[in-house]
Design a protein around this motif. Sequence first.
Motif, PDB file in Angstrom:
ATOM      1  N   ARG A 207       0.856  -1.197   0.000  1.00 19.78           N
ATOM      2  CA  ARG A 207       0.000   0.000   0.000  1.00 19.78           C
ATOM      3  C   ARG A 207       0.887   1.240   0.000  1.00 19.78           C
ATOM      4  O   ARG A 207       1.868   1.313   0.745  1.00 19.78           O
ATOM      5  CB  ARG A 207      -0.919   0.025   1.232  1.00 19.78           C
ATOM      6  N   VAL A 208       0.534   2.196  -0.848  1.00 22.47           N
ATOM      7  CA  VAL A 208       1.260   3.472  -0.931  1.00 22.47           C
ATOM      8  C   VAL A 208       0.235   4.587  -0.927  1.00 22.47           C
ATOM      9  O   VAL A 208      -0.765   4.534  -1.661  1.00 22.47           O
ATOM     10  CB  VAL A 208       2.131   3.551  -2.210  1.00 22.47           C
ATOM     11  N   ASN A 209       0.479   5.599  -0.088  1.00 21.53           N
ATOM     12  CA  ASN A 209      -0.416   6.755   0.000  1.00 21.53           C
ATOM     13  C   ASN A 209       0.291   8.019  -0.458  1.00 21.53           C
ATOM     14  O   ASN A 209       1.479   8.224  -0.168  1.00 21.53           O
ATOM     15  CB  ASN A 209      -0.888   6.960   1.439  1.00 21.53           C
TER      16      ASN A 209
ATOM     17  N   LEU B 151      11.812   5.224  -3.648  1.00 25.47           N
ATOM     18  CA  LEU B 151      11.602   6.629  -4.006  1.00 25.47           C
ATOM     19  C   LEU B 151      10.300   7.189  -3.454  1.00 25.47           C
ATOM     20  O   LEU B 151      10.140   8.409  -3.374  1.00 25.47           O
ATOM     21  CB  LEU B 151      11.629   6.789  -5.536  1.00 25.47           C
ATOM     22  N   VAL B 152       9.359   6.299  -3.113  1.00 22.64           N
ATOM     23  CA  VAL B 152       8.150   6.725  -2.408  1.00 22.64           C
ATOM     24  C   VAL B 152       7.984   5.819  -1.188  1.00 22.64           C
ATOM     25  O   VAL B 152       8.310   4.631  -1.250  1.00 22.64           O
ATOM     26  CB  VAL B 152       6.883   6.669  -3.306  1.00 22.64           C
ATOM     27  N   PRO B 153       7.517   6.366  -0.078  1.00 22.84           N
ATOM     28  CA  PRO B 153       7.399   5.552   1.134  1.00 22.84           C
ATOM     29  C   PRO B 153       6.268   4.540   1.058  1.00 22.84           C
ATOM     30  O   PRO B 153       5.224   4.795   0.442  1.00 22.84           O
ATOM     31  CB  PRO B 153       7.135   6.585   2.243  1.00 22.84           C
ATOM     32  N   VAL B 154       6.489   3.394   1.668  1.00 19.22           N
ATOM     33  CA  VAL B 154       5.485   2.329   1.738  1.00 19.22           C
ATOM     34  C   VAL B 154       4.625   2.540   2.975  1.00 19.22           C
ATOM     35  O   VAL B 154       5.145   2.694   4.081  1.00 19.22           O
ATOM     36  CB  VAL B 154       6.183   0.950   1.790  1.00 19.22           C
ATOM     37  N   SER B 155       3.311   2.574   2.787  1.00 20.17           N
ATOM     38  CA  SER B 155       2.401   2.741   3.926  1.00 20.17           C
ATOM     39  C   SER B 155       2.232   1.431   4.694  1.00 20.17           C
ATOM     40  O   SER B 155       2.169   1.412   5.918  1.00 20.17           O
ATOM     41  CB  SER B 155       1.032   3.217   3.442  1.00 20.17           C
ATOM     42  N   ARG B 156       2.137   0.345   3.942  1.00 24.68           N
ATOM     43  CA  ARG B 156       1.966  -0.973   4.544  1.00 24.68           C
ATOM     44  C   ARG B 156       2.368  -2.024   3.516  1.00 24.68           C
ATOM     45  O   ARG B 156       2.313  -1.790   2.317  1.00 24.68           O
ATOM     46  CB  ARG B 156       0.504  -1.182   4.958  1.00 24.68           C
ATOM     47  N   GLY B 157       2.777  -3.188   4.015  1.00 21.14           N
ATOM     48  CA  GLY B 157       3.131  -4.279   3.123  1.00 21.14           C
ATOM     49  C   GLY B 157       4.627  -4.516   3.066  1.00 21.14           C
ATOM     50  O   GLY B 157       5.411  -3.806   3.706  1.00 21.14           O
ATOM     51  N   GLY B 158       5.015  -5.521   2.305  1.00 26.02           N
ATOM     52  CA  GLY B 158       6.419  -5.918   2.257  1.00 26.02           C
ATOM     53  C   GLY B 158       6.962  -5.976   0.848  1.00 26.02           C
ATOM     54  O   GLY B 158       6.238  -6.259  -0.110  1.00 26.02           O
ATOM     55  N   ILE B 159       8.270  -5.688   0.733  1.00 23.97           N
ATOM     56  CA  ILE B 159       9.002  -5.850  -0.526  1.00 23.97           C
ATOM     57  C   ILE B 159      10.308  -6.550  -0.178  1.00 23.97           C
ATOM     58  O   ILE B 159      11.112  -6.012   0.594  1.00 23.97           O
ATOM     59  CB  ILE B 159       9.311  -4.501  -1.200  1.00 23.97           C
ATOM     60  N   THR B 160      10.518  -7.743  -0.707  1.00 28.35           N
ATOM     61  CA  THR B 160      11.772  -8.452  -0.446  1.00 28.35           C
ATOM     62  C   THR B 160      12.461  -8.756  -1.769  1.00 28.35           C
ATOM     63  O   THR B 160      11.815  -9.056  -2.774  1.00 28.35           O
ATOM     64  CB  THR B 160      11.545  -9.760   0.322  1.00 28.35           C
TER      65      THR B 160
END
Length: 234
Positions: free
Chosen positions: A8-10, A50-59
């Motif tokens: 999720r990205v806001n 480059l944009v902040p993550v609101s929730r969730g994962g990236i591996t």
Amino acid sequence: MLKVEGLRVNYDAIEALHGISFEVREGEIVTLIGANGAGKSTTLNAICGLVPVSRGGITFMGEDLVGLSPHGIVQRGISQVPEGRRVFANLTVEDNLLMGAYTRKDAKAVRRDMEQVYERFPRLKERYRQLAGTLSGGEQQMLALGRALMSRPRLLLMDEPSMGLAPLLVREIFSIIQDLNREGVTILLVEQNAHMALKIAHRGYVLETGNIILSGTVAELLENEEVKRAYLGG
């Protein structure tokens, strides 16, 4: 190789990505297709930090990327060819390529890699002292791709590489993407030209207003009536 889970990205009060999940396996070309504003560029920018993550994962290769700096992510083996090319217009072609290698320390290896970029893109070698802002659109796309390769990425993110290019140049760029993949570079491709993207990819995901609504092999997506109607003109 890359796993995105519940991302999720806001942007202020607006949620651009609504919990998307997908993966890219080593050696694949995976494409994200969708209309303008679907969230494709936001997805790539979140992966790159480059944009902040609101929730969730990236591996990536099992390592969590969320919260890492963009240059830290480049050092781990991910590089992006951004939408609109974004070359450094007031720097020379060669200096743009050197900027792509700014996280690397071995000057001899950097020089060797630059020569490989020049072999792949002879027009860049011809114009190595020219300011990047004076290049044609196709030459700038080659420079943006060459600059990304200078970081020696294991995973290359490409954002709308066909944008604004003549059909002949589009075919040339997509042929280069296939060559890079055959040489061992894994590619996540964002592209509005669904015909071209699905022609070269192994698998794809369809992104619509911040949600992944379809996924599958290229053959499955090409046969899907919704994809045909919305993205393939049939």
